[in-house]
Write an enzyme that holds these catalytic residues in place. Structure first.
Site, PDB file in Angstrom:
ATOM      1  N   GLN A  43       1.057  -1.349  -0.086  1.00  8.81           N
ATOM      2  CA  GLN A  43      -0.091  -0.117  -0.029  1.00  8.81           C
ATOM      3  C   GLN A  43       0.838   0.495   0.445  1.00  8.81           C
ATOM      4  O   GLN A  43       1.994   1.181   0.166  1.00  8.81           O
ATOM      5  CB  GLN A  43      -0.367  -0.056   0.729  1.00  8.81           C
ATOM      6  CG  GLN A  43      -2.387   0.480   1.628  1.00  8.81           C
ATOM      7  CD  GLN A  43      -3.635  -0.802   0.825  1.00  8.81           C
ATOM      8  OE1 GLN A  43      -3.711  -2.005   1.522  1.00  8.81           O
ATOM      9  NE2 GLN A  43      -3.893  -0.738  -0.209  1.00  8.81           N
TER      10      GLN A  43
ATOM     11  N   THR B  19       0.198  -2.979   7.186  1.00  8.16           N
ATOM     12  CA  THR B  19       0.396  -4.568   7.455  1.00  8.16           C
ATOM     13  C   THR B  19      -0.291  -5.307   6.326  1.00  8.16           C
ATOM     14  O   THR B  19      -0.893  -6.326   6.402  1.00  8.16           O
ATOM     15  CB  THR B  19      -0.157  -5.663   8.670  1.00  8.16           C
ATOM     16  OG1 THR B  19       0.588  -4.538  10.157  1.00  8.16           O
ATOM     17  CG2 THR B  19       0.419  -6.937   9.011  1.00  8.16           C
ATOM     18  N   HIS B  20      -0.358  -4.250   5.247  1.00 11.83           N
ATOM     19  CA  HIS B  20      -1.939  -5.595   3.537  1.00 11.83           C
ATOM     20  C   HIS B  20       0.220  -5.411   2.260  1.00 11.83           C
ATOM     21  O   HIS B  20       0.086  -4.543   1.763  1.00 11.83           O
ATOM     22  CB  HIS B  20      -2.742  -4.168   3.170  1.00 11.83           C
ATOM     23  CG  HIS B  20      -2.947  -3.369   4.396  1.00 11.83           C
ATOM     24  ND1 HIS B  20      -3.536  -1.838   4.024  1.00 11.83           N
ATOM     25  CD2 HIS B  20      -3.970  -3.663   5.350  1.00 11.83           C
ATOM     26  CE1 HIS B  20      -4.181  -2.009   5.221  1.00 11.83           C
ATOM     27  NE2 HIS B  20      -4.646  -2.505   6.150  1.00 11.83           N
ATOM     28  N   ASN B  21       0.189  -6.561   3.271  1.00 13.64           N
ATOM     29  CA  ASN B  21       1.620  -6.826   2.241  1.00 13.64           C
ATOM     30  C   ASN B  21       0.153  -8.814   1.596  1.00 13.64           C
ATOM     31  O   ASN B  21      -0.906  -8.711   2.360  1.00 13.64           O
ATOM     32  CB  ASN B  21       2.314  -8.398   3.293  1.00 13.64           C
ATOM     33  CG  ASN B  21       2.987  -7.549   4.123  1.00 13.64           C
ATOM     34  OD1 ASN B  21       1.300  -7.394   5.200  1.00 13.64           O
ATOM     35  ND2 ASN B  21       4.002  -7.113   3.852  1.00 13.64           N
TER      36      ASN B  21
END
Lengths: 415, 229, 589
Positions: C348, C515-517
């Site tokens: 992101q 934490t948007h992997n």
């Protein structure tokens, strides 16, 4: 004429105690089913099953004020269970509190309650127990203080405190009330916890269902008083509590959690309504509570600060909780008992509401023993017991200290 | 059933049939006890006192980092698992890396502090006629810190910039964390800004827009009003 | 290939990891009568033991000492911006905060819960049709599933959670007060929006003034007590401000614990084993079916767990890592562009604008994870990108999630970083500041990918995952555009001063962002260009399914959890209604 009518009415009521009418219960399947239902009502599995053991095979340590007794094996095993007992042996155990060899049973086995059960019901229980798988588990000797470690002394105890006798219905009351009375005073043995005991561990009969200490909990008064009994609960509220483990005012935790999970949640609604009818009608004695502690009492002031910072997140700033989740403390009967043991214990160690199929979420209050001092716990207990219209005797910090020490000792010796 | 706590990592567990729970179990925090230093030597303690006094000084607004017990906080942190970097990846090989690749320092925080404090004191002795950092004037101390922060001051065998970043971060932690960890004494950090601390219910205040709430700060172990008096 | 580890009795389904996707699948598949086993590498976690109201409010412990997060000492990854560099280990957490333990990241997320736009699922087709050829190296793809197909599953997840929100489009009818750009939904949210604090209401007014349509952001923080369709109860949110990075102490944030565990863990056909780390997925000798997994328990014993189905429910990049370690699928090679495992990693790009007031008291500590007001004019293809030089977008929001002082002590631009002036600025601005965030999408690119590191190993001796990743022109242009739009609205809020903070330079793994992997095992219509099919079933092993953001071909401009939930229910339905009846590939290659 009136006597005959009374007898006829009594007989009619007695016949309602069977799930099925007397003439239709001769089939052994029906008898076993009735026995199964009575074993649920009696919660036999709870005491007769050890934590790591097989169901009904005994071995569970039962703590009494006089030491520890281990429950016996009531599966049909011939050597270590009751497989070799006759029908008469079984009836005498339940009705008279004696073993086949004449030795006295200890009233940790609540025979003073089971004595009230009809012979048909006792035989139905036996029929169900006979269907269980036979498990090997030899009886462990009890570990009791003198002189109770000698069973012969139970003769004296029985003479003073026990009178065998089947339940007699009260012809002035409804069939539902009488069914409730039978269940509560008989197989349900609610008074075993909820009736106070004298120094020798016998029920104070004139204070039936007025609440009692059991294993460092205070089982609350369940007679019909408004403030500290079941008076403020409707019949539906009582039924919901027993059936699902919670209602809008309370959640079953501590030893009662097990009772709901193993026993009352399995009973039919009609029986739960009967129990509710009976206990709400029970006389809990006059309300002798002193007026509540003053708002500016130093305990109340400190308690209010602790409550706002630590308790309000669940029980809400106004004490109204979230019905069905976090019990309201306003007019909470359990919080206003004359004996504060349960309130203090729950604050020290936390508590978890029982999960049932109908209400599966096990909301857990965390322990505060590491976070609050004895003084602070006493303060917030006093605050909760005396705010929002609540009133209850004060909790001294020493009471907290004693319970903390007692519970701490229990944890240290691995039990 | 046994303990439900995930503290003991040595046991795999099988869970089936119910949500496990036992009374009186909680992964509660490790509360710092007052007492003598567990990590810093007296010389190191002096350096840290002086350094944190410059990072967050005492002034008219109130206590600074030193008064708030940040040295105690740092001492206990470095003496414990954080100091050892016990949850960090500390396998080699080691390389410097780009700034975007983060901490590549071979030493865990405790060792890094030890080495950096010595190296900075050595630098000060060299530059300021034998005086250690704590003996310098506040202006001199600020100069040294700025030099270490920017890298203009080179330290022997120590990456000063990495150390300074850690020191500033840890000082902020010590000033603003719950007092149970040894810093933020008397909630001085929270009082400076108006943070009410370890509360958990602000529902009565959600709709109080643009209002000063005047909520006294409370820590995990409470506030003075909790004790009856 | 066979394993020498001790072989355990077989189960119908083994779930690798026990976070939210595993809890959903556990619940759905046990209902279908299957024996389900979940293996979780971390420990047991629950509310009253691990983040009780008596100690949950501990910023140091839970954020800075990372009590709920993954331990780098056990498992981490190596990172470089560019294939020409040497990747080095991420030695402690920064940019993203994966969890370990029962419940996974569902414990410590904020609760910001969205649906993707219909056009997001056909990003490649849609954007090339509207704007022409994609830039060189951009590798976005269509997902193989449509928004309309997922709609009932979004609904199911939102009702499982009890999302607090206001619908913007019900069956095609735009609803006032909701997000007018969202895809059509069948019905309203299960709970009304949260009560709003001051700062988002100021943003809302300024957004309207500047011609936008603001709406309350959808929140997995309960606006009132809620009982979900499974009969599990959640409590009302108390705006405590300890949401993201923390577990919720009073059952008011949706998580695996608060929405599913009470029902699932009571089932006799479900078992959970904690402290059991799966090392490898085993395949049969033909390489066409998975036969189970090998795992190592906390005592160091290696065990083989046979299963009829294997479902990877690890966090994001852990699933492609496991596939690589198990030699499943074709490894992606950025030089040739071939292969799919590891391809299309995305993340992101976020930025913000700080606002400093003199006369407005915000009380930042009154917060909830998803408490805020947003606008969606600049997300996806909701606006005309002609001439702008980028595709994609993101939402803008004024969130008020917390005022925790170690993390949150805003100071104006050019304030010294320490000393007396810093202290004074912190004291002056703490209660009276606000911020607007932009939450930008990431398109996939040839050189943003995952593979195995040649040098560094995890605690089990296995190669670490290697991440090669940087922003490209598309991301920077897009993010700058969003930052400018945020600045426009910030100006209308009439603060004493504002400080726009665009995201500049290379991707930096140090500061926390999100934490948007995503990516590494992407879903698609064609086995040559995807790892799993539209039902999240592996093209290579028909009894292997992969959950989570691992399957995203690129990452749209919304938080990903809502779509993770929807895809999990979508896959569960395919397994229950199609796969179990006739085990085999659900899509013909």
């Amino acid at each position: 004429m009136r006597n005959i009518l009374t007898v006829v009415l009594a007989l009619a009521i007695v016949s309602l105690f069977s799930v099925l009418p007397a003439q239709a219960e001769d089939t052994s399947f029906a008898k076993v089913e009735r026995g199964h239902h009575l074993v649920d009502a009696g919660d036999c599995v709870a005491c007769h099953t050890d934590a790591k053991g097989k169901p009904f095979a005994g071995g569970r340590p039962i703590e009494t004020p006089f030491g520890v007794i281990y429950s016996p094996n009531i599966t049909p095993d011939r050597e270590t269970g009751i497989g070799a007992w006759s029908d008469e042996d079984f009836y005498r155990a339940m009705h008279n509190g004696v073993r086949p060899n004449g030795a006295r049973l200890y009233p940790a086995f609540p025979y003073p309650y089971f004595t009230k059960m009809t012979r048909d019901d006792v035989m139905a229980v036996r029929a169900y127990l006979k269907t269980l798988p036979a498990e090997k588990n030899a009886r462990k000797q009890p570990d009791l203080t003198w002189p109770l470690n000698h069973r012969v002394f139970m003769r004296g105890w029985d003479m003073m405190f026990f009178k065998p006798g089947t339940f007699h219905p009260n012809a002035d009351m409804s069939a539902e009330w009488n069914r409730g009375a039978y269940l509560v005073e008989g197989p349900g043995h609610c008074g075993a916890c909820h009736t106070p005991k004298n120094e020798l561990g016998a029920d104070k009969n004139s204070e039936a269902l007025h609440g009692g200490i059991v294993q460092n909990w205070f089982a609350p008064k369940i007679a019909g008083n408004m403030r500290d009994g079941t008076g403020a609960w409707s019949i539906d509220d009582v039924v919901a509590y027993l059936k699902t483990g919670r209602n809008k005012s309370s959640g079953a935790a501590g030893p009662m959690a097990e009772v709901v999970a193993d026993s009352t949640s399995k009973l039919p609604d009609a029986d739960l309504r009967a129990i509710a009818t009976y206990i709400k009608d029970a006389d809990g004695g006059p309300d002798k509570t002193p007026p509540p502690l003053a708002q500016d009492d130093k305990m109340m002031v400190a308690g209010q600060a602790i409550y706002a910072d630590s308790c309000a997140a669940c029980h809400q700033a106004d004490g109204k909780g979230v019905p069905g989740m976090f019990p309201p403390l306003v007019h909470n009967a359990n919080a206003q008992q004359r004996d504060p043991t349960t309130v203090v214990r729950v604050i020290l160690q936390g508590a978890r509401t029982v999960a049932t199929g109908a209400r599966p979420t096990p909301f857990a209050m965390p322990p505060f023993d590491w976070k609050l001092t004895d003084q602070q716990i006493a303060a917030v207990a006093n605050y909760v017991r005396n705010s929002w219209g609540n009133a209850a005797p004060p909790v001294p910090p020493d009471k907290v200290k004693d319970l903390r020490d007692t519970l701490g000792k229990k944890l240290n010796d691995g039990s | 059933m046994g303990s439900t706590l995930a503290l003991d990592r040595a046991q795999a567990r099988s869970i089936s049939g119910e949500v496990p729970w036992q009374p009186d179990e909680a992964n509660k925090p490790d509360i710092v006890q007052p007492g003598p230093s567990e990590f810093f030597t007296p010389d190191e303690g002096q350096f840290v006192d002086a350094a944190v006094s410059r990072l967050i000084p005492k002034d008219d607004l109130g206590p600074g980092a030193r008064e708030a017990g940040v040295t105690t906080f740092l001492d206990r942190q470095l003496a414990g698992p954080y100091g050892k970097g016990s949850t960090w990846y500390m396998q080699g090989p080691w390389a410097k890396g780009t700034p975007t690749q983060g901490y590549q320092e071979r030493r865990a925080p405790a060792e890094l502090y030890r080495a950096a404090v010595k190296a900075i004191d050595d630098h000060c002795k060299e530059k300021y006629s034998g005086k250690t950092f704590s003996a310098l004037t506040p202006d001199q101390q600020d100069d040294v810190l700025k030099g270490v922060e920017s890298g203009d001051v080179t330290l022997k065998d120590v990456d000063g910039k990495t150390f300074f970043t850690l020191l500033l971060q840890n000082t902020t932690e010590g000033f603003f964390s719950d007092p149970i960890y040894g810093g933020n004494r008397d909630m001085a950090g929270w009082k400076l800004i108006g943070f009410p601390g370890a509360r958990y219910d602000y529902r009565p205040y959600v709709k109080k827009h643009n209002q000063k709430l005047g909520l006294a700060p409370v820590g995990i172990k409470g506030r003075p009003k909790w004790t009856p008096s | 290939m066979a394993s020498s580890a001790k072989k355990l009795p077989s189960v119908d389904v083994v779930l690798v990891g026990f976070g939210w996707t595993a809890a959903i699948l556990g619940q759905e598949l046990t209902d279908a009568g299957l024996n389900v086993l979940a293996l979780e590498r971390g420990g047991w976690r629950d509310t009253s033991t691990d983040f009780a109201v008596t100690f949950a409010q501990d910023e140091l412990r839970y954020y800075y000492r990372q009590a709920l997060f993954e331990e780098m000492a056990r498992e981490t990854l190596t990172f470089r911006n560019d294939p020409g560099q040497t990747a080095l280990p991420m030695r402690h957490l920064g940019s993203f905060l994966p969890a370990t333990g029962v419940g996974g990241a569902s414990i410590h997320w904020n609760g910001q819960n969205w649906r993707f736009l219909p056009s997001d699922f056909v990003a490649k087709t849609h954007n090339t049709q509207r704007y022409g050829a994609l830039p060189e190296g951009m590798t976005i793809q269509d997902w193989g599933v449509t928004y309309d197909e997922l709609e009932p599953h979004y609904d199911k997840f939102e009702y499982l959670c009890g999302i607090s929100g206001k619908a913007g489009n019900i069956k095609g009818q735009i609803q006032p007060g909701g997000n007018p750009f969202e895809g059509a939904r069948a019905r309203e949210y299960p709970n009304p929006p949260l009560d709003m604090v001051y700062a988002p209401t100021l943003f809302e007014a300024a957004a309207r003034e500047t011609g936008h349509k603001p709406f309350p952001c959808p929140a997995a923080n309960m606006s009132r007590p809620y009982t979900n369709p499974l009969g599990v109860q959640l409590g009302p949110c108390t705006y405590c401000g300890f949401c993201e990075k923390f577990g919720c102490g009073n059952y008011s944030k949706s998580s695996a614990q608060t929405t599913i565990h009470p029902v699932l863990l009571r089932k006799k056909n479900f078992e959970l084993r904690t402290e059991c780390n799966v090392l490898k997925v085993l395949k049969d000798s033909d390489g066409k079916r998975a036969t189970g997994v090998v795992y190592i328990d906390a005592q160091g014993n290696e065990l083989e767990q046979p299963a009829e189905m294997v479902i990877l429910c690890g966090f994001a990049h852990h699933n492609p890592h496991l596939m690589m370690l198990s030699d499943i699928g074709k490894r992606y090679d950025p030089q040739t562009g071939e292969g799919v495992i590891g391809k299309n990693y995305a993340y992101q790009i976020v930025s913000g604008v700080d606002l400093f007031f003199d006369d407005k008291i915000m009380n930042p500590f009154v917060g909830a994870g998803a408490l805020g007001v947003g606008i969606d004019e600049y997300n996806g293809d909701n606006f005309d990108h002609t001439g702008l030089g980028f595709i994609g977008g993101g939402y803008l929001a004024c969130w008020q999630t917390n005022g925790r002082p170690i993390e949150y002590h805003p100071v104006p631009k050019d304030t010294p970083k320490w000393g007396g002036k810093w202290k004074a600025a912190v004291a002056k601005n703490y209660l009276t500041s606000a911020s607007i965030s932009t939450h930008g999408a990431m398109m996939s690119h040839r050189n943003n990918y995952l593979d195995l590191d040649p040098t560094y190993r995890n605690a089990y001796g296995q190669p670490l995952l290697r991440l090669t990743f940087d922003y490209t022109d598309n991301e920077h242009k897009m993010s700058d555009y969003l930052t400018e739009r945020a600045t426009d609205i910030a100006k209308a809020m009439k603060a004493r001063e504002i400080h726009a903070k665009p995201r500049t330079g290379h991707y930096d793994i140090v500061p926390y962002q999100t934490t948007h992997n995503t990516g590494g095992a992407m879903m698609g219509a064609d086995p040559k260009s995807s790892a799993v099919n539209r039902y999240l079933q592996s093209w290579d092993l028909h009894n292997l399914f992969v959950m989570g953001t691992s399957v995203y071909p690129q990452n749209p401009g919304y938080n990903p959890t809502g779509t993770v939930g929807a895809l999990t229910y979508w896959a569960a339905e395919a397994i229950k209604t199609q796969y179990l009846k006739n085990p085999g590939p659900l899509v013909q290659a």
